[in-house]
Motif scaffolding. Structure first.
Motif, mmCIF file in Angstrom:
data_model
loop_
_atom_site.group_PDB
_atom_site.id
_atom_site.type_symbol
_atom_site.label_atom_id
_atom_site.label_comp_id
_atom_site.label_asym_id
_atom_site.label_seq_id
_atom_site.Cartn_x
_atom_site.Cartn_y
_atom_site.Cartn_z
ATOM 1 N N ASP A 1 -21.528 -47.839 54.565
ATOM 2 C CA ASP A 1 -20.470 -48.559 53.846
ATOM 3 C C ASP A 1 -19.945 -47.768 52.650
ATOM 4 O OD1 ASP A 1 -20.792 -50.592 55.639
ATOM 5 O OD2 ASP A 1 -21.539 -52.065 54.190
ATOM 6 N N VAL A 2 -20.685 -46.757 52.218
ATOM 7 C CA VAL A 2 -20.265 -45.925 51.090
ATOM 8 C C VAL A 2 -19.558 -44.699 51.675
ATOM 9 C CG1 VAL A 2 -20.987 -44.697 49.017
ATOM 10 C CG2 VAL A 2 -22.285 -46.693 49.790
ATOM 11 N N GLN A 3 -18.261 -44.612 51.433
ATOM 12 C CA GLN A 3 -17.465 -43.516 51.976
ATOM 13 C C GLN A 3 -17.631 -42.269 51.127
ATOM 14 O OE1 GLN A 3 -15.800 -43.913 54.944
ATOM 15 N NE2 GLN A 3 -16.902 -45.861 54.853
ATOM 16 N N ALA A 4 -17.674 -41.111 51.766
ATOM 17 C CA ALA A 4 -17.834 -39.844 51.049
ATOM 18 C C ALA A 4 -16.717 -39.651 50.036
ATOM 19 C CB ALA A 4 -17.851 -38.677 52.042
ATOM 20 N N GLU A 5 -17.113 -39.285 48.828
ATOM 21 C CA GLU A 5 -16.217 -38.967 47.716
ATOM 22 C C GLU A 5 -15.288 -40.122 47.328
ATOM 23 O OE1 GLU A 5 -14.488 -35.211 48.966
ATOM 24 O OE2 GLU A 5 -16.177 -34.163 48.037
ATOM 25 N N PHE B 1 -13.051 -39.461 39.980
ATOM 26 C CA PHE B 1 -12.930 -38.466 41.035
ATOM 27 C C PHE B 1 -14.267 -37.762 41.256
ATOM 28 C CE2 PHE B 1 -9.106 -38.721 38.402
ATOM 29 C CZ PHE B 1 -8.220 -39.250 39.324
ATOM 30 N N VAL B 2 -14.625 -37.581 42.523
ATOM 31 C CA VAL B 2 -15.849 -36.883 42.885
ATOM 32 C C VAL B 2 -15.508 -35.432 43.203
ATOM 33 C CG1 VAL B 2 -17.790 -36.784 44.501
ATOM 34 C CG2 VAL B 2 -16.831 -38.991 43.832
ATOM 35 N N GLU B 3 -16.264 -34.519 42.597
ATOM 36 C CA GLU B 3 -16.107 -33.097 42.890
ATOM 37 C C GLU B 3 -17.501 -32.500 42.951
ATOM 38 O OE1 GLU B 3 -14.470 -29.212 40.634
ATOM 39 O OE2 GLU B 3 -13.077 -30.902 40.722
ATOM 40 N N GLY B 4 -17.942 -32.152 44.160
ATOM 41 C CA GLY B 4 -19.310 -31.661 44.315
ATOM 42 C C GLY B 4 -20.282 -32.752 43.923
ATOM 43 N N VAL C 1 -22.065 -43.360 44.768
ATOM 44 C CA VAL C 1 -21.254 -42.219 45.170
ATOM 45 C C VAL C 1 -21.950 -41.478 46.298
ATOM 46 C CG1 VAL C 1 -20.178 -40.069 44.413
ATOM 47 C CG2 VAL C 1 -20.430 -41.958 42.795
ATOM 48 N N LYS C 2 -21.213 -41.246 47.383
ATOM 49 C CA LYS C 2 -21.714 -40.384 48.451
ATOM 50 C C LYS C 2 -20.943 -39.069 48.342
ATOM 51 C CE LYS C 2 -22.446 -41.919 52.689
ATOM 52 N NZ LYS C 2 -22.147 -42.343 54.086
ATOM 53 N N THR C 3 -21.679 -37.972 48.185
ATOM 54 C CA THR C 3 -21.042 -36.657 48.082
ATOM 55 C C THR C 3 -20.651 -36.169 49.485
ATOM 56 O OG1 THR C 3 -23.214 -35.605 48.116
ATOM 57 C CG2 THR C 3 -22.234 -36.032 45.949
ATOM 58 N N ALA C 4 -19.874 -35.106 49.537
ATOM 59 C CA ALA C 4 -19.391 -34.568 50.805
ATOM 60 C C ALA C 4 -20.536 -34.186 51.736
ATOM 61 C CB ALA C 4 -18.486 -33.367 50.551
ATOM 62 N N ASP C 5 -21.691 -33.816 51.165
ATOM 63 C CA ASP C 5 -22.837 -33.438 52.004
ATOM 64 C C ASP C 5 -23.681 -34.636 52.437
ATOM 65 O OD1 ASP C 5 -24.193 -34.089 49.681
ATOM 66 O OD2 ASP C 5 -25.099 -32.126 49.398
ATOM 67 N N ALA D 1 -9.753 -41.372 33.034
ATOM 68 C CA ALA D 1 -9.034 -41.553 31.764
ATOM 69 C C ALA D 1 -9.302 -40.429 30.770
ATOM 70 C CB ALA D 1 -9.410 -42.889 31.133
ATOM 71 N N HIS D 2 -10.524 -39.908 30.745
ATOM 72 C CA HIS D 2 -10.902 -38.952 29.711
ATOM 73 C C HIS D 2 -11.165 -37.545 30.248
ATOM 74 C CE1 HIS D 2 -12.263 -42.955 28.202
ATOM 75 N NE2 HIS D 2 -11.509 -42.559 27.194
ATOM 76 N N GLY D 3 -11.355 -37.422 31.555
ATOM 77 C CA GLY D 3 -11.664 -36.126 32.140
ATOM 78 C C GLY D 3 -13.124 -35.710 31.942
ATOM 79 N N SER D 4 -13.927 -36.584 31.361
ATOM 80 C CA SER D 4 -15.350 -36.280 31.188
ATOM 81 C C SER D 4 -16.023 -36.256 32.548
ATOM 82 C CB SER D 4 -16.024 -37.348 30.321
ATOM 83 O OG SER D 4 -15.460 -37.339 29.037
ATOM 84 N N LYS D 5 -16.951 -35.303 32.738
ATOM 85 C CA LYS D 5 -17.651 -35.175 34.010
ATOM 86 C C LYS D 5 -19.112 -35.536 33.834
ATOM 87 C CE LYS D 5 -14.530 -31.753 35.899
ATOM 88 N NZ LYS D 5 -14.378 -30.460 36.547
ATOM 89 N N PHE D 6 -19.635 -36.259 34.817
ATOM 90 C CA PHE D 6 -21.008 -36.739 34.791
ATOM 91 C C PHE D 6 -21.733 -36.192 36.009
ATOM 92 C CE2 PHE D 6 -18.385 -39.570 32.417
ATOM 93 C CZ PHE D 6 -19.129 -39.864 31.284
ATOM 94 N N ASP D 7 -22.876 -35.545 35.798
ATOM 95 C CA ASP D 7 -23.669 -34.975 36.875
ATOM 96 C C ASP D 7 -24.392 -36.087 37.616
ATOM 97 O OD1 ASP D 7 -25.687 -33.727 38.432
ATOM 98 O OD2 ASP D 7 -25.762 -32.036 37.054
ATOM 99 N N LEU D 8 -24.165 -36.181 38.917
ATOM 100 C CA LEU D 8 -24.757 -37.244 39.714
ATOM 101 C C LEU D 8 -26.242 -37.030 39.983
ATOM 102 C CD1 LEU D 8 -21.856 -37.638 42.271
ATOM 103 C CD2 LEU D 8 -22.439 -39.215 40.412
ATOM 104 N N THR D 9 -26.708 -35.801 39.826
ATOM 105 C CA THR D 9 -28.114 -35.510 40.124
ATOM 106 C C THR D 9 -29.024 -35.746 38.934
ATOM 107 O OG1 THR D 9 -27.875 -33.168 39.603
ATOM 108 C CG2 THR D 9 -27.491 -33.834 41.897
ATOM 109 N N THR D 10 -28.475 -35.876 37.744
ATOM 110 C CA THR D 10 -29.304 -36.118 36.568
ATOM 111 C C THR D 10 -28.899 -37.414 35.923
ATOM 112 O OG1 THR D 10 -27.857 -34.815 35.121
ATOM 113 C CG2 THR D 10 -29.700 -33.681 36.150
#
Length: 78
Positions: free
Chosen positions: A15-19, A59-62, A34-38, A69-78
């Motif tokens: 049910d969770v679509q990639a990216e 937005f998901v990237e890798g 979040v499901k990543t492309a892999d 809104a802010h462009g801040s990126k959050f690492d999904l692995t940590t």
């Protein structure tokens, strides 16, 4: 490691679509799934640290989730 009794079934992994983040609520806590492309599935608090913005709208990237809104990126692995 979480005890089995602490686990909460949310939805089938398919049910969770990639990216394409999915916003859910567990108790009072908003979560972005979040499901990543892999095919790896991650859960992160669904709130940007810069404001009350839902990260599930971002937005998901890798292995990162970017606040729209802010462009801040959050690492999904940590």
């Amino acid at each position: 490691m979480a005890e089995t009794s602490d686990l909460v079934r949310i939805c089938p992994v398919d049910d969770v679509q990639a990216e394409s983040p999915l916003r859910i609520i567990i108790g009072d806590e908003p979560i972005a799934l979040v499901k990543t492309a892999d095919g790896q599935v991650h859960a992160i608090g669904d709130r940007c640290s810069h404001g009350d913005i839902s990260l599930a709208e971002g937005f998901v990237e890798g292995c990162t989730l970017e606040c729209w809104a802010h462009g801040s990126k959050f690492d999904l692995t940590t």
